[in-house]
Motif scaffolding. Structure first.
Motif, PDB file in Angstrom:
ATOM      1  N   ALA A 144      47.435  38.238 -29.488  1.00 58.48           N
ATOM      2  CA  ALA A 144      48.416  37.633 -29.654  1.00 58.48           C
ATOM      3  C   ALA A 144      48.964  37.485 -31.103  1.00 58.48           C
ATOM      4  O   ALA A 144      49.874  37.106 -31.528  1.00 58.48           O
ATOM      5  CB  ALA A 144      48.191  36.295 -28.898  1.00 58.48           C
ATOM      6  N   LEU A 145      47.993  37.743 -31.878  1.00 56.72           N
ATOM      7  CA  LEU A 145      47.948  37.812 -33.336  1.00 56.72           C
ATOM      8  C   LEU A 145      48.733  38.681 -34.048  1.00 56.72           C
ATOM      9  O   LEU A 145      48.818  39.916 -33.462  1.00 56.72           O
ATOM     10  CB  LEU A 145      46.788  37.337 -34.037  1.00 56.72           C
ATOM     11  CG  LEU A 145      46.395  35.758 -34.105  1.00 56.72           C
ATOM     12  CD1 LEU A 145      46.211  35.347 -32.550  1.00 56.72           C
ATOM     13  CD2 LEU A 145      44.987  35.804 -34.613  1.00 56.72           C
ATOM     14  N   SER A 146      49.286  38.604 -35.001  1.00 63.08           N
ATOM     15  CA  SER A 146      49.930  39.616 -36.126  1.00 63.08           C
ATOM     16  C   SER A 146      49.034  40.558 -36.483  1.00 63.08           C
ATOM     17  O   SER A 146      47.882  40.086 -36.684  1.00 63.08           O
ATOM     18  CB  SER A 146      50.924  38.917 -36.970  1.00 63.08           C
ATOM     19  OG  SER A 146      50.214  38.325 -38.073  1.00 63.08           O
ATOM     20  N   GLY A 147      49.455  41.638 -37.013  1.00 64.40           N
ATOM     21  CA  GLY A 147      48.236  42.528 -37.661  1.00 64.40           C
ATOM     22  C   GLY A 147      47.519  42.005 -38.891  1.00 64.40           C
ATOM     23  O   GLY A 147      46.275  41.760 -38.874  1.00 64.40           O
ATOM     24  N   GLY A 148      48.195  41.070 -39.648  1.00 63.28           N
ATOM     25  CA  GLY A 148      47.580  40.396 -40.764  1.00 63.28           C
ATOM     26  C   GLY A 148      46.808  39.303 -40.549  1.00 63.28           C
ATOM     27  O   GLY A 148      45.575  39.069 -40.937  1.00 63.28           O
ATOM     28  N   GLN A 149      47.134  38.487 -39.285  1.00 65.01           N
ATOM     29  CA  GLN A 149      46.200  37.583 -38.404  1.00 65.01           C
ATOM     30  C   GLN A 149      45.070  38.119 -38.213  1.00 65.01           C
ATOM     31  O   GLN A 149      43.875  37.775 -38.226  1.00 65.01           O
ATOM     32  CB  GLN A 149      47.066  36.761 -37.652  1.00 65.01           C
ATOM     33  CG  GLN A 149      48.059  35.802 -38.246  1.00 65.01           C
ATOM     34  CD  GLN A 149      48.911  35.348 -37.318  1.00 65.01           C
ATOM     35  OE1 GLN A 149      49.031  35.684 -36.026  1.00 65.01           O
ATOM     36  NE2 GLN A 149      49.744  34.197 -37.658  1.00 65.01           N
ATOM     37  N   GLN A 150      45.156  39.347 -37.323  1.00 64.38           N
ATOM     38  CA  GLN A 150      43.998  39.956 -36.793  1.00 64.38           C
ATOM     39  C   GLN A 150      43.100  40.641 -38.051  1.00 64.38           C
ATOM     40  O   GLN A 150      41.864  40.360 -37.574  1.00 64.38           O
ATOM     41  CB  GLN A 150      44.594  41.046 -35.767  1.00 64.38           C
ATOM     42  CG  GLN A 150      45.365  40.650 -34.680  1.00 64.38           C
ATOM     43  CD  GLN A 150      45.487  41.761 -33.746  1.00 64.38           C
ATOM     44  OE1 GLN A 150      44.395  42.753 -33.369  1.00 64.38           O
ATOM     45  NE2 GLN A 150      46.544  42.019 -33.200  1.00 64.38           N
ATOM     46  N   ILE A 172      44.170  47.310 -45.650  1.00 62.66           N
ATOM     47  CA  ILE A 172      45.518  46.835 -45.506  1.00 62.66           C
ATOM     48  C   ILE A 172      46.397  47.935 -45.388  1.00 62.66           C
ATOM     49  O   ILE A 172      47.759  47.952 -45.231  1.00 62.66           O
ATOM     50  CB  ILE A 172      45.962  46.299 -47.021  1.00 62.66           C
ATOM     51  CG1 ILE A 172      45.780  47.066 -48.140  1.00 62.66           C
ATOM     52  CG2 ILE A 172      45.220  45.125 -46.816  1.00 62.66           C
ATOM     53  CD1 ILE A 172      46.277  46.811 -49.246  1.00 62.66           C
ATOM     54  N   ALA A 173      45.881  49.318 -44.580  1.00 61.20           N
ATOM     55  CA  ALA A 173      46.479  50.508 -44.598  1.00 61.20           C
ATOM     56  C   ALA A 173      47.864  50.319 -43.519  1.00 61.20           C
ATOM     57  O   ALA A 173      48.914  50.879 -43.508  1.00 61.20           O
ATOM     58  CB  ALA A 173      45.742  51.612 -44.109  1.00 61.20           C
ATOM     59  N   SER A 174      47.563  49.256 -42.542  1.00 58.75           N
ATOM     60  CA  SER A 174      48.619  49.124 -41.254  1.00 58.75           C
ATOM     61  C   SER A 174      49.230  47.791 -41.646  1.00 58.75           C
ATOM     62  O   SER A 174      49.986  47.632 -40.435  1.00 58.75           O
ATOM     63  CB  SER A 174      47.539  49.199 -39.940  1.00 58.75           C
ATOM     64  OG  SER A 174      46.842  48.063 -40.012  1.00 58.75           O
ATOM     65  N   LEU A 175      49.153  47.195 -42.683  1.00 57.28           N
ATOM     66  CA  LEU A 175      49.968  45.757 -42.779  1.00 57.28           C
ATOM     67  C   LEU A 175      51.203  46.100 -43.820  1.00 57.28           C
ATOM     68  O   LEU A 175      51.245  47.154 -44.583  1.00 57.28           O
ATOM     69  CB  LEU A 175      48.828  44.885 -43.476  1.00 57.28           C
ATOM     70  CG  LEU A 175      47.747  44.597 -42.584  1.00 57.28           C
ATOM     71  CD1 LEU A 175      46.988  43.445 -43.552  1.00 57.28           C
ATOM     72  CD2 LEU A 175      48.135  44.303 -41.058  1.00 57.28           C
ATOM     73  N   ASP A 176      52.107  45.101 -43.560  1.00 57.67           N
ATOM     74  CA  ASP A 176      53.293  45.049 -44.441  1.00 57.67           C
ATOM     75  C   ASP A 176      52.819  44.531 -45.908  1.00 57.67           C
ATOM     76  O   ASP A 176      51.807  44.217 -45.810  1.00 57.67           O
ATOM     77  CB  ASP A 176      54.343  44.302 -43.632  1.00 57.67           C
ATOM     78  CG  ASP A 176      53.927  42.959 -43.419  1.00 57.67           C
ATOM     79  OD1 ASP A 176      53.888  41.919 -44.305  1.00 57.67           O
ATOM     80  OD2 ASP A 176      53.603  42.575 -42.356  1.00 57.67           O
ATOM     81  N   PRO A 177      53.680  44.646 -46.579  1.00 62.28           N
ATOM     82  CA  PRO A 177      53.526  43.865 -48.046  1.00 62.28           C
ATOM     83  C   PRO A 177      52.927  42.714 -48.007  1.00 62.28           C
ATOM     84  O   PRO A 177      52.001  42.325 -48.621  1.00 62.28           O
ATOM     85  CB  PRO A 177      54.619  44.524 -48.853  1.00 62.28           C
ATOM     86  CG  PRO A 177      55.312  45.575 -48.220  1.00 62.28           C
ATOM     87  CD  PRO A 177      55.074  45.478 -46.794  1.00 62.28           C
ATOM     88  N   MET A 178      53.729  41.760 -47.330  1.00 55.41           N
ATOM     89  CA  MET A 178      53.129  40.423 -47.377  1.00 55.41           C
ATOM     90  C   MET A 178      51.852  40.144 -46.707  1.00 55.41           C
ATOM     91  O   MET A 178      51.064  39.508 -47.454  1.00 55.41           O
ATOM     92  CB  MET A 178      54.158  39.585 -46.681  1.00 55.41           C
ATOM     93  CG  MET A 178      53.712  38.071 -46.785  1.00 55.41           C
ATOM     94  SD  MET A 178      55.232  37.102 -45.743  1.00 55.41           S
ATOM     95  CE  MET A 178      56.638  37.519 -46.752  1.00 55.41           C
ATOM     96  N   ASN A 179      51.469  40.682 -45.597  1.00 52.38           N
ATOM     97  CA  ASN A 179      50.301  40.479 -44.986  1.00 52.38           C
ATOM     98  C   ASN A 179      49.238  41.123 -45.718  1.00 52.38           C
ATOM     99  O   ASN A 179      48.090  41.068 -46.067  1.00 52.38           O
ATOM    100  CB  ASN A 179      50.130  40.820 -43.637  1.00 52.38           C
ATOM    101  CG  ASN A 179      50.905  39.947 -42.603  1.00 52.38           C
ATOM    102  OD1 ASN A 179      50.405  39.048 -42.646  1.00 52.38           O
ATOM    103  ND2 ASN A 179      51.913  40.207 -41.750  1.00 52.38           N
ATOM    104  N   GLN A 181      49.073  41.629 -49.147  1.00 55.14           N
ATOM    105  CA  GLN A 181      48.699  40.699 -50.264  1.00 55.14           C
ATOM    106  C   GLN A 181      47.743  39.452 -49.717  1.00 55.14           C
ATOM    107  O   GLN A 181      46.950  38.966 -50.252  1.00 55.14           O
ATOM    108  CB  GLN A 181      50.063  40.205 -50.835  1.00 55.14           C
ATOM    109  CG  GLN A 181      50.534  41.401 -51.659  1.00 55.14           C
ATOM    110  CD  GLN A 181      51.818  40.835 -52.684  1.00 55.14           C
ATOM    111  OE1 GLN A 181      51.507  39.670 -53.262  1.00 55.14           O
ATOM    112  NE2 GLN A 181      52.605  41.640 -53.091  1.00 55.14           N
ATOM    113  N   ILE A 182      48.061  38.937 -48.585  1.00 53.10           N
ATOM    114  CA  ILE A 182      47.298  37.720 -48.056  1.00 53.10           C
ATOM    115  C   ILE A 182      45.873  38.243 -47.605  1.00 53.10           C
ATOM    116  O   ILE A 182      45.066  37.476 -48.153  1.00 53.10           O
ATOM    117  CB  ILE A 182      47.975  37.260 -46.866  1.00 53.10           C
ATOM    118  CG1 ILE A 182      49.289  36.664 -47.140  1.00 53.10           C
ATOM    119  CG2 ILE A 182      46.954  36.326 -46.223  1.00 53.10           C
ATOM    120  CD1 ILE A 182      50.127  36.130 -45.840  1.00 53.10           C
ATOM    121  N   VAL A 183      45.815  39.198 -47.329  1.00 56.09           N
ATOM    122  CA  VAL A 183      44.287  39.877 -46.887  1.00 56.09           C
ATOM    123  C   VAL A 183      43.767  40.174 -48.289  1.00 56.09           C
ATOM    124  O   VAL A 183      42.349  39.833 -48.393  1.00 56.09           O
ATOM    125  CB  VAL A 183      44.547  41.198 -45.974  1.00 56.09           C
ATOM    126  CG1 VAL A 183      42.973  41.912 -45.948  1.00 56.09           C
ATOM    127  CG2 VAL A 183      44.902  40.803 -44.555  1.00 56.09           C
TER     128      VAL A 183
END
Length: 272
Positions: A144-150, A172-179, A181-183
């Motif tokens: 149920a979580l977003s990619g960045g959260q997962q 971070i290869a499968s994440l959008d720029p915002m996520n 950076q968070i990761v």
């Protein structure tokens, strides 16, 4: 602390990692860059003992981890946590249980089959999720979580192992720029605050420069660059990637330039 000595991995006639050698004297955050097929993932898999080397040694704190077997090998894999690009979570399992899987190597098999964990482990898992800014999602299914959260759940699972080294294979290869950076901010803080060595395979030069203390460039299985982020010039990058004069870093940039997005990322970092 870490010595990689003439490390080689062959798959039949193909050489994935070719006589790689480098030394790390203290915990650092290290980025490994290079085009697909350069040998980055194979190197991490050898270090974590997911695959064996053909030749060479990897010595950590004086011990050749490639020679470990049985319980000693499993103990090393607990000390050397792995984070994957595709998260490798159990989708239908709740977040906190996924994090608790980081203790599997240290728990009796029967207790893990019935999902029974000590109260102190559960509290620690929630504390780690709190640290990563996702404790509110502890009871949700991972799917149920977003990619960045997962990916942050995967980082939390790695931290449950209390490792000396964290290996991150294209985190971070499968994440959008915002996520992304968070990761990366989360991995950097883990290095800074915990003193853990972090080695991450990365696909963007700006990420390597921004977050890493040291950058290693691989091409065709060989290390062709080993230096500071400041030494990673566009000319050096062309050599690492085997690119021509038309090579542009903008094509691989994860930098957020939108003012609204920059504000959101700063708020998210503060929340973490």
């Amino acid at each position: 602390m870490l010595v990689v000595d003439q490390l080689t991995k062959r798959f039949g006639a193909n050489t994935a990692v070719d006589n790689a050698s480098f030394t790390v004297d203290r915990p650092k955050m290290i980025g490994i860059i290079g085009r697909s097929g350069a040998g980055k993932s194979t190197f991490l898999r050898m270090m974590n003992r997911l695959t064996d080397a053909t030749e060479g040694e990897i010595r950590f704190e004086g011990r050749n981890v490639l020679a470990l077997k049985g319980a000693e090998k499993r103990a090393w894999q607990s000390d050397c946590a792995m984070i994957f690009q595709q998260f490798n979570l159990v989708p239908r399992m709740d977040v906190v249980s996924n994090v608790l899987h980081g203790t599997l190597a240290k728990r009796p098999a029967l207790s893990t089959v019935f999902n029974l964990y000590p109260r102190e482990d559960i509290h620690r898992a929630i504390d780690i999720l709190e640290r990563l800014g996702i404790a509110d999602h502890a009871a949700k299914r991972a799917e149920a979580l977003s990619g960045g959260q997962q990916q942050r759940v995967a980082i939390a699972r790695a931290l449950m192992q209390d490792p000396k080294v964290i290996l991150a294979d294209e985190p971070i290869a499968s994440l959008d720029p915002m996520n992304a950076q968070i990761v990366m901010e989360a991995l950097r803080r883990i290095h800074d605050e915990d003193g853990r060595m972090v080695i991450a395979n990365l696909h963007t030069l700006d990420t390597a420069r921004r977050y890493c203390d040291r950058v290693i460039g691989m091409r065709d299985g060989r290390i062709v660059f080993d230096g500071t982020p400041e030494q990673l010039t566009t000319g050096v990058a062309r050599d690492i990637y085997g690119a021509g004069a038309d090579f542009s870093e903008d094509a691989t940039s994860t930098e957020i330039r939108d003012p609204v997005a920059e504000t959101e990322i700063r708020q998210a970092e503060v929340a973490i």
